[in-house]
Motif scaffolding. Structure first.
Motif, PDB file in Angstrom:
ATOM      1  N   LEU A   2      43.827  42.023  34.824  1.00 37.20           N
ATOM      2  CA  LEU A   2      43.554  40.703  35.392  1.00 37.20           C
ATOM      3  C   LEU A   2      44.064  39.592  34.476  1.00 37.20           C
ATOM      4  O   LEU A   2      43.695  38.430  34.656  1.00 37.20           O
ATOM      5  CB  LEU A   2      42.060  40.536  35.658  1.00 37.20           C
ATOM      6  N   ALA A   3      44.903  39.942  33.521  1.00 35.63           N
ATOM      7  CA  ALA A   3      45.552  38.974  32.635  1.00 35.63           C
ATOM      8  C   ALA A   3      44.560  38.103  31.860  1.00 35.63           C
ATOM      9  O   ALA A   3      44.799  36.924  31.624  1.00 35.63           O
ATOM     10  CB  ALA A   3      46.515  38.095  33.436  1.00 35.63           C
ATOM     11  N   GLY A   4      43.436  38.700  31.471  1.00 34.86           N
ATOM     12  CA  GLY A   4      42.476  37.972  30.653  1.00 34.86           C
ATOM     13  C   GLY A   4      41.487  37.129  31.438  1.00 34.86           C
ATOM     14  O   GLY A   4      40.713  36.378  30.849  1.00 34.86           O
ATOM     15  N   GLN A   9      36.508  35.030  38.399  1.00 30.34           N
ATOM     16  CA  GLN A   9      37.502  33.961  38.354  1.00 30.34           C
ATOM     17  C   GLN A   9      38.676  34.254  39.282  1.00 30.34           C
ATOM     18  O   GLN A   9      39.172  33.365  39.957  1.00 30.34           O
ATOM     19  CB  GLN A   9      38.000  33.762  36.923  1.00 30.34           C
ATOM     20  N   VAL A  10      39.104  35.502  39.320  1.00 31.42           N
ATOM     21  CA  VAL A  10      40.240  35.870  40.152  1.00 31.42           C
ATOM     22  C   VAL A  10      39.878  35.793  41.629  1.00 31.42           C
ATOM     23  O   VAL A  10      40.592  35.197  42.427  1.00 31.42           O
ATOM     24  CB  VAL A  10      40.764  37.278  39.789  1.00 31.42           C
ATOM     25  N   GLU A  17      42.788  27.080  37.863  1.00 36.56           N
ATOM     26  CA  GLU A  17      42.435  25.939  37.013  1.00 36.56           C
ATOM     27  C   GLU A  17      42.426  26.335  35.545  1.00 36.56           C
ATOM     28  O   GLU A  17      42.901  25.586  34.682  1.00 36.56           O
ATOM     29  CB  GLU A  17      41.053  25.405  37.397  1.00 36.56           C
ATOM     30  N   ILE A  18      41.876  27.511  35.270  1.00 36.38           N
ATOM     31  CA  ILE A  18      41.802  27.996  33.888  1.00 36.38           C
ATOM     32  C   ILE A  18      43.203  28.245  33.340  1.00 36.38           C
ATOM     33  O   ILE A  18      43.502  27.902  32.194  1.00 36.38           O
ATOM     34  CB  ILE A  18      40.929  29.261  33.815  1.00 36.38           C
ATOM     35  N   VAL A  44      51.326  31.369  30.335  1.00 34.79           N
ATOM     36  CA  VAL A  44      50.088  32.096  30.617  1.00 34.79           C
ATOM     37  C   VAL A  44      50.374  33.169  31.667  1.00 34.79           C
ATOM     38  O   VAL A  44      50.879  32.858  32.743  1.00 34.79           O
ATOM     39  CB  VAL A  44      49.002  31.126  31.126  1.00 34.79           C
ATOM     40  N   PRO A  45      50.046  34.426  31.384  1.00 34.21           N
ATOM     41  CA  PRO A  45      50.235  35.467  32.402  1.00 34.21           C
ATOM     42  C   PRO A  45      49.180  35.325  33.496  1.00 34.21           C
ATOM     43  O   PRO A  45      48.036  34.964  33.236  1.00 34.21           O
ATOM     44  CB  PRO A  45      50.055  36.768  31.629  1.00 34.21           C
ATOM     45  N   LEU A  46      49.588  35.591  34.723  1.00 31.15           N
ATOM     46  CA  LEU A  46      48.677  35.524  35.860  1.00 31.15           C
ATOM     47  C   LEU A  46      48.437  36.927  36.396  1.00 31.15           C
ATOM     48  O   LEU A  46      49.281  37.810  36.256  1.00 31.15           O
ATOM     49  CB  LEU A  46      49.276  34.643  36.960  1.00 31.15           C
ATOM     50  N   PRO A  47      47.296  37.139  37.031  1.00 33.31           N
ATOM     51  CA  PRO A  47      47.033  38.462  37.602  1.00 33.31           C
ATOM     52  C   PRO A  47      47.986  38.734  38.762  1.00 33.31           C
ATOM     53  O   PRO A  47      48.506  37.797  39.376  1.00 33.31           O
ATOM     54  CB  PRO A  47      45.581  38.373  38.089  1.00 33.31           C
TER      55      PRO A  47
END
Length: 82
Positions: A2-4, A9-10, A17-18, A44-47
């Motif tokens: 989930l890329a952190g 949140q996902v 936003e994060i 920033v990596p995204l899921p």
């Protein structure tokens, strides 16, 4: 992966936003200290948009597409269950 981000949140969409806030922080740090970023500007990596355990291949036959299942031993399992 989930890329952190957390599952909540996902699934709620909050991760966008994060991710924007994280990217702003990375951009600010890059502007202040570009020498610390040996590989250039970070992002920033995204899921992933979609996650599948057994994805149905694009070249699947119509029966597999209708079932929505890519399980090679499914016919044998169905036969044994009868």
């Amino acid at each position: 992966s989930l890329a952190g981000f957390t599952p909540h949140q996902v699934f709620s969409g909050e991760y966008l936003e994060i991710a924007h806030l994280r990217q702003a922080a990375l951009d600010e740090m890059y502007a202040q200290h570009p020498e610390r970023f040996s590989k250039g500007r970070s992002s920033v990596p995204l899921p992933p948009a979609e996650v599948c355990i057994n994805p149905v291949p694009e070249d699947a036959d119509q029966a597999t597409i209708e079932k929505g299942v890519n399980f090679p031993t499914l016919p044998r399992a169905i036969t044994k269950a009868m």
